[in-house]
Write a protein that holds these residues in place. Structure first.
Motif, PDB file in Angstrom:
ATOM      1  N   GLY A 194       0.849  -1.184   0.000  1.00 43.31           N
ATOM      2  CA  GLY A 194       0.000   0.000   0.000  1.00 43.31           C
ATOM      3  C   GLY A 194       0.881   1.228   0.000  1.00 43.31           C
ATOM      4  N   VAL A 195       0.727   2.094  -0.982  1.00 46.32           N
ATOM      5  CA  VAL A 195       1.558   3.285  -1.116  1.00 46.32           C
ATOM      6  C   VAL A 195       0.909   4.436  -0.341  1.00 46.32           C
ATOM      7  N   ASP A 248       3.662  11.090   7.105  1.00 39.08           N
ATOM      8  CA  ASP A 248       3.333  12.310   7.849  1.00 39.08           C
ATOM      9  C   ASP A 248       4.523  12.807   8.676  1.00 39.08           C
ATOM     10  N   LYS A 249       5.666  12.098   8.585  1.00 33.96           N
ATOM     11  CA  LYS A 249       6.854  12.493   9.340  1.00 33.96           C
ATOM     12  C   LYS A 249       7.989  12.981   8.439  1.00 33.96           C
ATOM     13  N   CYS A 250       7.850  12.725   7.121  1.00 37.06           N
ATOM     14  CA  CYS A 250       8.870  13.168   6.168  1.00 37.06           C
ATOM     15  C   CYS A 250       8.181  13.423   4.828  1.00 37.06           C
ATOM     16  N   PRO A 251       8.884  14.018   3.867  1.00 36.89           N
ATOM     17  CA  PRO A 251       8.225  14.329   2.584  1.00 36.89           C
ATOM     18  C   PRO A 251       8.142  13.145   1.612  1.00 36.89           C
ATOM     19  N   ARG A 252       8.552  11.965   2.020  1.00 39.95           N
ATOM     20  CA  ARG A 252       8.637  10.814   1.117  1.00 39.95           C
ATOM     21  C   ARG A 252       7.350   9.993   1.073  1.00 39.95           C
ATOM     22  N   TRP A 253       7.259   9.206  -0.005  1.00 42.17           N
ATOM     23  CA  TRP A 253       6.225   8.180  -0.134  1.00 42.17           C
ATOM     24  C   TRP A 253       6.814   6.866   0.378  1.00 42.17           C
ATOM     25  N   HIS A 254       5.990   6.049   1.010  1.00 45.46           N
ATOM     26  CA  HIS A 254       6.447   4.760   1.551  1.00 45.46           C
ATOM     27  C   HIS A 254       5.498   3.654   1.102  1.00 45.46           C
ATOM     28  N   ILE A 255       5.949   2.432   1.294  1.00 45.68           N
ATOM     29  CA  ILE A 255       5.111   1.271   0.988  1.00 45.68           C
ATOM     30  C   ILE A 255       4.956   0.463   2.266  1.00 45.68           C
ATOM     31  N   ALA A 256       3.697   0.134   2.606  1.00 46.40           N
ATOM     32  CA  ALA A 256       3.405  -0.719   3.757  1.00 46.40           C
ATOM     33  C   ALA A 256       3.183  -2.134   3.221  1.00 46.40           C
ATOM     34  N   PRO A 257       4.173  -3.023   3.371  1.00 48.10           N
ATOM     35  CA  PRO A 257       4.036  -4.349   2.776  1.00 48.10           C
ATOM     36  C   PRO A 257       3.147  -5.290   3.597  1.00 48.10           C
ATOM     37  N   ALA A 258       2.370  -6.078   2.872  1.00 46.41           N
ATOM     38  CA  ALA A 258       1.552  -7.147   3.442  1.00 46.41           C
ATOM     39  C   ALA A 258       1.702  -8.345   2.513  1.00 46.41           C
ATOM     40  N   SER A 259       0.934  -9.373   2.774  1.00 44.34           N
ATOM     41  CA  SER A 259       1.066 -10.623   2.034  1.00 44.34           C
ATOM     42  C   SER A 259      -0.182 -10.908   1.214  1.00 44.34           C
ATOM     43  N   VAL A 271      -6.164  -5.084   4.531  1.00 46.48           N
ATOM     44  CA  VAL A 271      -4.952  -4.670   3.821  1.00 46.48           C
ATOM     45  C   VAL A 271      -5.281  -3.631   2.753  1.00 46.48           C
ATOM     46  N   VAL A 272      -6.429  -3.770   2.093  1.00 45.52           N
ATOM     47  CA  VAL A 272      -6.762  -2.905   0.959  1.00 45.52           C
ATOM     48  C   VAL A 272      -7.739  -1.787   1.295  1.00 45.52           C
ATOM     49  N   SER A 273      -8.303  -1.790   2.497  1.00 42.15           N
ATOM     50  CA  SER A 273      -9.366  -0.827   2.818  1.00 42.15           C
ATOM     51  C   SER A 273      -8.874   0.453   3.481  1.00 42.15           C
ATOM     52  N   ASN A 274      -7.573   0.629   3.581  1.00 36.55           N
ATOM     53  CA  ASN A 274      -7.020   1.811   4.239  1.00 36.55           C
ATOM     54  C   ASN A 274      -7.143   3.030   3.325  1.00 36.55           C
ATOM     55  N   PRO A 275      -7.954   4.035   3.707  1.00 35.35           N
ATOM     56  CA  PRO A 275      -8.175   5.191   2.827  1.00 35.35           C
ATOM     57  C   PRO A 275      -6.933   6.070   2.648  1.00 35.35           C
ATOM     58  N   GLU A 276      -5.931   5.940   3.515  1.00 31.58           N
ATOM     59  CA  GLU A 276      -4.726   6.757   3.384  1.00 31.58           C
ATOM     60  C   GLU A 276      -3.774   6.227   2.316  1.00 31.58           C
ATOM     61  N   ARG A 277      -4.042   5.021   1.813  1.00 35.09           N
ATOM     62  CA  ARG A 277      -3.193   4.432   0.783  1.00 35.09           C
ATOM     63  C   ARG A 277      -3.665   4.927  -0.581  1.00 35.09           C
ATOM     64  N   SER A 278      -2.763   5.489  -1.351  1.00 30.83           N
ATOM     65  CA  SER A 278      -3.178   6.054  -2.635  1.00 30.83           C
ATOM     66  C   SER A 278      -3.145   5.029  -3.763  1.00 30.83           C
ATOM     67  N   GLY A 279      -2.594   3.880  -3.529  1.00 27.40           N
ATOM     68  CA  GLY A 279      -2.550   2.851  -4.554  1.00 27.40           C
ATOM     69  C   GLY A 279      -2.010   1.559  -3.987  1.00 27.40           C
ATOM     70  N   LEU A 280      -2.206   0.486  -4.729  1.00 28.84           N
ATOM     71  CA  LEU A 280      -1.705  -0.827  -4.321  1.00 28.84           C
ATOM     72  C   LEU A 280      -0.873  -1.420  -5.445  1.00 28.84           C
ATOM     73  N   ALA A 281       0.296  -1.926  -5.095  1.00 27.73           N
ATOM     74  CA  ALA A 281       1.162  -2.603  -6.056  1.00 27.73           C
ATOM     75  C   ALA A 281       1.437  -4.017  -5.544  1.00 27.73           C
ATOM     76  N   GLY A 339       9.005  -8.912 -10.447  1.00 26.63           N
ATOM     77  CA  GLY A 339       8.043  -8.219 -11.302  1.00 26.63           C
ATOM     78  C   GLY A 339       7.030  -7.447 -10.468  1.00 26.63           C
ATOM     79  N   MET A 340       6.674  -6.242 -10.941  1.00 26.87           N
ATOM     80  CA  MET A 340       5.714  -5.391 -10.225  1.00 26.87           C
ATOM     81  C   MET A 340       4.468  -5.190 -11.075  1.00 26.87           C
ATOM     82  N   PHE A 341       3.304  -5.217 -10.410  1.00 22.44           N
ATOM     83  CA  PHE A 341       2.024  -5.039 -11.081  1.00 22.44           C
ATOM     84  C   PHE A 341       1.146  -4.129 -10.239  1.00 22.44           C
ATOM     85  N   MET A 342       0.501  -3.176 -10.893  1.00 27.12           N
ATOM     86  CA  MET A 342      -0.452  -2.318 -10.186  1.00 27.12           C
ATOM     87  C   MET A 342      -1.805  -3.019 -10.125  1.00 27.12           C
ATOM     88  N   VAL A 343      -2.478  -2.905  -9.003  1.00 28.88           N
ATOM     89  CA  VAL A 343      -3.816  -3.469  -8.855  1.00 28.88           C
ATOM     90  C   VAL A 343      -4.760  -2.664  -9.736  1.00 28.88           C
TER      91      VAL A 343
END
Length: 193
Positions: A7-8, A12-23, A38-48, A55-59
């Protein structure tokens, strides 16, 4: 195949984007299963989704979801990766293993047994659940619980700690950690299979 679902989010502590990994895990070349939470968090702007070879895939979208069962099925572009077959329920005492990503320790295997089947409350509704003795922790949500044939028989969902004492909100003397999972019957019901 077992995958990493990220979840991207904007920190709120730095100017960067982060990924919260799950399975999660593939049930078809273009369908991945994980937990609803895992997918219902409104603060996540996208899921990869990252597969084992990198290999990476966008949901693309959510095909099916159940807050009650804490399950979500997500559509991806075709990955070319072999899915994992669904298996039958495993009886209490049956051997299982789990492959997940606890605390970003990617593709960690733990082994155990089915400890019990029980009723729990999820979102104030009674729902059947399965507990296992194989270890898992944060980041393991959505990981497949596998039988001895390598078939999915459950989905890692949450842990529940039992402390001997609790006084003024302070818990002491951890005794056990219950590892609660979604049984395969609920995934079959969600996907109609």
């Amino acid at each position: 195949a077992v995958v990493v679902i990220g979840g991207v989010y904007k920190c709120d502590k730095c100017p960067r984007w982060h990924i919260a990994p799950a399975s999660g895990f593939l049930i078809a070349e273009d369908l991945v299963v994980t937990n609803y939470h895992v997918v219902s968090n409104p603060e996540r702007s996208g899921l990869a989704v990252r597969v084992f070879d990198g290999g990476m895939f966008m949901v693309e979208d959510v095909v099916a979801s159940s807050k009650k069962y804490d399950l979500a099925v997500l559509r991806l572009p075709k990955t070319g990766v072999k899915p994992i077959a669904l298996g039958p329920s495993v009886p209490v005492g049956g051997k299982v293993c789990l492959i997940s990503h606890p605390d970003s320790k990617f593709y960690t295997l733990s082994e155990g047994r089915v400890a019990r089947y029980f009723m729990m409350r999820r979102n104030r509704k009674p729902v059947s659940a399965m507990a296992i003795t194989a270890d898992f922790g944060k980041g393991s949500s959505g990981g497949p619980v596998l039988n001895e044939q390598g078939q999915v028989v459950g989905v890692a969902a949450s842990t529940e700690s039992l402390y001997y004492t609790e006084k003024e909100g302070v818990q002491n003397n951890l005794q056990m950690v219950f590892k609660n999972c979604v049984p395969i019957s609920q995934l079959r019901e969600l996907i109609g299979g």
